[in-house]
Design an enzyme around this catalytic site. Sequence first.
Site, PDB file in Angstrom:
ATOM      1  N   ASP A 187       1.061  -1.157  -0.224  1.00 10.24           N
ATOM      2  CA  ASP A 187       0.082   0.178   0.521  1.00 10.24           C
ATOM      3  C   ASP A 187       1.051   1.223   0.184  1.00 10.24           C
ATOM      4  O   ASP A 187       1.507   2.030   0.845  1.00 10.24           O
ATOM      5  CB  ASP A 187      -1.059  -0.204   1.090  1.00 10.24           C
ATOM      6  CG  ASP A 187      -1.768   1.306   0.895  1.00 10.24           C
ATOM      7  OD1 ASP A 187      -2.686   1.311   0.024  1.00 10.24           O
ATOM      8  OD2 ASP A 187      -2.065   1.408   2.101  1.00 10.24           O
ATOM      9  N   GLU A 271      -1.685  -1.746  -6.177  1.00 10.69           N
ATOM     10  CA  GLU A 271      -3.056  -0.931  -6.160  1.00 10.69           C
ATOM     11  C   GLU A 271      -2.822   0.394  -7.520  1.00 10.69           C
ATOM     12  O   GLU A 271      -2.239   0.745  -7.646  1.00 10.69           O
ATOM     13  CB  GLU A 271      -3.574   0.379  -4.865  1.00 10.69           C
ATOM     14  CG  GLU A 271      -4.834   0.670  -4.508  1.00 10.69           C
ATOM     15  CD  GLU A 271      -4.808   1.351  -3.342  1.00 10.69           C
ATOM     16  OE1 GLU A 271      -6.273   1.266  -2.889  1.00 10.69           O
ATOM     17  OE2 GLU A 271      -3.889   1.259  -2.446  1.00 10.69           O
ATOM     18  N   ASP A 352      -3.526   1.590   7.281  1.00  9.59           N
ATOM     19  CA  ASP A 352      -2.325   1.372   6.259  1.00  9.59           C
ATOM     20  C   ASP A 352      -2.231  -0.517   5.659  1.00  9.59           C
ATOM     21  O   ASP A 352      -2.623  -1.011   5.187  1.00  9.59           O
ATOM     22  CB  ASP A 352      -0.540   1.822   6.216  1.00  9.59           C
ATOM     23  CG  ASP A 352      -1.438   3.265   6.175  1.00  9.59           C
ATOM     24  OD1 ASP A 352      -2.729   3.744   5.415  1.00  9.59           O
ATOM     25  OD2 ASP A 352      -0.405   4.454   6.511  1.00  9.59           O
TER      26      ASP A 352
END
Length: 408
Positions: A187, A271, A352
């Site tokens: 992330d 992502e 996170d």
Amino acid sequence: MSRTVKRAFKYRFYPSAEQAAELARTFGCVRLVYNMALQARTEAWALRRERVGYNTTSALLTGWKKTEELAFLNEVSCVPLQQALRHLQTAFTNFWAKRARYPTFKSKKRSRRTAEYTTSAFRFRDGKLTLAKMSQPLDIVWSRPLPAGASPSTVTVSQDAAGRWFVSLLCNDTITPVPAPGSVGIDAGLDSLLTLSTGEKIANPRHERADRQRLAKAQRNLARKEKGSANRAKARLNVARIHARIADRRRDHLHKLTTRLVRENQTLVIEDLTVRNMVKNRGLARAISDAAWRQFRTMLEYKTDWHNRNLIIVDRWFPSSKLCSACGALADRMPLNVRSWTCRCGTVHDRDVNAARNILAAGLAVTACGDGVRPQRETSRTGQSSAKQETPRATKGIPVLRTVEDVN
Ligand SMILES: [Zn+2]
């Protein structure tokens, strides 16, 4: 099973006054030829609805060289000029494929000064590189060795805004992928550079905060200087130097990090952050973080390809922050200032780490059902990532994806 990949090795070099002048001339001609060819292609389309391709621009170049006012184009090596036309062709191909905007003119001040030489325009012998139109080899600082027996197929010379000279050698390299057991979700963090699904947080490179402050100060200083003055030129160079230092440290940091992640993991999930709501991270800091993320992704793309790893890109509308990675419940709202939260199931989450775990789960779901695969575009401008890769995207198979509008 080992495989051969194309790999660029970049070094600093120190040109003699004569070489620097020759290269500056070449950069100028490359820019001019690129701009004139772009102009010709644009006009042909605008006035006559005619598509001008590489071959036509190449013929145009031959004509330009014969005119009196452009005869100076004959003084530099013709190969970088031809390569400029090829780069323009690539820019148009990308534009037609809707991967890029319409090509723009190269500016003397803002564009990268660069010239590309193919094998006919340089000699590489006994570890010495000599470019066309030069009598002496370049004085290269061999900061790391080339692969044994490597001989470059393309050589790119460039000068950055801080005035430093670089040469990049594209060589074949042999890689033997070794299987790795792990899988990891990654992330892009707000406080830290990256957060892994293992719970590990990766900080920004050392000194970056201080360098950013120095950069902001240098930019304010530059803005105060009178246009065209010697002090302004000095201030601009100072800004360029700080930029270069931040970029260098960043690149080193990301290289070490991506090498480690690819060595340790068979499956890596990230992502797609094309657009992301990083409200706390405005301005300069944000611009640098965004650039870092793009660089990180590019490195992961070619390194996972080299080492036969799976890189999965999770759709950017996936609600990674609001989903409980333990029970799957979806939290209502998740403002950016919430760094940790407790789910109804009782699990306490670091924001996170939870997001990274969800990203990993979404990615593994995609590999399990084999759905939602879309060919990935070639990312490397220089074609370093020669083998195209199919990166699965987690856009299907996770029902919650379509229903959520307000995401992290
Ligand atoms: Zn829960």
